[in-house]
Scaffold this active site. Structure first.
Site, PDB file in Angstrom:
ATOM      1  CG  HIS A  63       2.073 -10.192   4.822  1.00  0.00           C
ATOM      2  ND1 HIS A  63       1.307 -10.631   3.764  1.00  0.00           N
ATOM      3  CD2 HIS A  63       1.397  -9.124   5.346  1.00  0.00           C
ATOM      4  CE1 HIS A  63       0.230  -9.871   3.641  1.00  0.00           C
ATOM      5  NE2 HIS A  63       0.267  -8.956   4.596  1.00  0.00           N
ATOM      6  CG  ASP A  67      -5.302  -8.650   6.130  1.00  0.00           C
ATOM      7  OD1 ASP A  67      -4.287  -8.426   6.819  1.00  0.00           O
ATOM      8  OD2 ASP A  67      -5.418  -8.253   4.958  1.00  0.00           O
ATOM      9  CG  HIS A 142       3.022  -5.192   2.835  1.00  0.00           C
ATOM     10  ND1 HIS A 142       2.203  -4.196   2.339  1.00  0.00           N
ATOM     11  CD2 HIS A 142       2.302  -5.781   3.834  1.00  0.00           C
ATOM     12  CE1 HIS A 142       1.061  -4.197   2.985  1.00  0.00           C
ATOM     13  NE2 HIS A 142       1.108  -5.138   3.912  1.00  0.00           N
ATOM     14  CG  ASP A 212      -1.320  -7.326   1.798  1.00  0.00           C
ATOM     15  OD1 ASP A 212      -1.961  -8.167   1.147  1.00  0.00           O
ATOM     16  OD2 ASP A 212      -1.724  -6.814   2.848  1.00  0.00           O
ATOM     17  CG  HIS A 270      -5.462  -7.542  -0.556  1.00  0.00           C
ATOM     18  ND1 HIS A 270      -5.253  -6.226  -0.213  1.00  0.00           N
ATOM     19  CD2 HIS A 270      -5.191  -8.255   0.563  1.00  0.00           C
ATOM     20  CE1 HIS A 270      -4.860  -6.142   1.047  1.00  0.00           C
ATOM     21  NE2 HIS A 270      -4.817  -7.368   1.541  1.00  0.00           N
TER      22      HIS A 270
END
Length: 306
Positions: A63, A67, A142, A212, A270
């Protein structure tokens, strides 16, 4: 047994710390490298782990949060400085193609190799296939469009029982057919069953990457039965409300996904910068799923070791 290794280059969350770099990992599939996410410092991680940049041919971006992709321009620039000639394919969303194309054309306009883009979206789809593996996307939950990836080995060939094949007089040209599961027919017309001349193939391994994402039943359905699952565990369960607000998961939720999906092994990553020791996340996950390990920079996992 074919080589299938997971290399962890970064397993922190949005804020880089002295302990953890942002998300980045490399799968070594028969000495061909595939990168999943490319957080800041990715090229430094490649160097530290002794990985060969010239063997890196695919980069998959889950995505478009920084980061997970800020390391991309620097990595491509270094490849150009090293006079790479073979093409590089970047799998990303349409907005990523527009963004990265402009950046690379500005900073790396004289690169001696072709950068190809493969546009992905949040629908489940096979986005890459070669002789060894398929790579399939599936939707995550997300704040921006995000996907997970499943890397699945194709079925492998059976092993020849050399002693028995020699005893039965099987010619060399018939070996490949035996590896594919065919019986052997002697010149006299006698059928020798394949399982007399071969032993079972090594298992085909599957690896799922969930960056995420908020806890989701949809994720559970999509990763059902995989051998290895990497799942984000940004927070411990005392911060579940914060996790849900930010569309992240806790370690307990990651372990629940692993348990309900019937996976074999779980890797947590993560991590929030708040943790100076992730043991709390490991202990929490193990209350519901036994086979859990923590990702860490420099960690190499042989995915064949089931």
């Amino acid at each position: 047994m074919t080589r299938l290794e997971l290399n962890i280059l970064g397993c922190g969350s949005a804020t880089m710390t002295p302990r953890h770099s942002p998300s980045c990992q490399v799968l070594n599939v028969r000495d061909n490298l595939m990168m999943i996410d490319c957080g800041e410092g990715a090229q430094l991680g490649v160097r530290r782990m002794g990985l060969k940049l010239m063997r890196l041919n695919h980069i998959f971006i889950s995505h478009l949060h920084g980061d997970h992709c800020f390391g991309l321009p620097g990595l491509v620039s270094t490849m150009a400085l090293l006079n790479r000639t073979n093409s590089l394919t970047i799998h990303t969303f349409k907005d990523g193609v527009d963004l990265f194309s402009r950046m690379l054309d500005y900073f790396c306009r004289e690169r001696p190799f072709e950068v190809r883009f493969n546009v992905i979206d949040t629908h489940k789809a096979i986005i890459h296939e070669d002789d060894a593996v398929t790579v399939t996307t599936f939707p995550l939950l997300h704040r921006v469009p995000a996907v997970g990836f499943i890397v699945a080995e194709k079925p492998k060939l059976r092993h020849i029982n050399g002693e028995e094949a020699k005893r039965m007089g099987v010619p060399h040209y018939a070996m490949n057919a035996l590896r594919q599961g065919q019986d052997w027919v002697t010149p006299e017309g006698v059928i020798i069953p394949n399982d007399q001349l071969t032993t079972p193939a090594d298992p085909a391994i599957s690896y799922a990457y969930c960056s995420d994402t908020k806890f989701s039943r949809r994720v559970i359905r999509n990763v059902e039965g995989v051998d290895w699952l990497y799942h984000e565990a940004t927070y411990d369960d005392s911060l579940r409300l914060k996790a849900h607000k930010r569309h992240h998961s806790t370690a307990l939720e990651a372990a629940t996904v692993a348990r309900e999906a019937g996976v074999r092994h779980l890797i947590l990553g993560h991590y929030s910068k708040r943790y100076l020791d992730e043991t709390i996340l490991l202990d929490e996950a193990r209350t519901v799923f036994p086979d859990v390990r923590l990702a860490n920079e420099g960690l190499v996992i042989d995915l064949n070791q089931l």
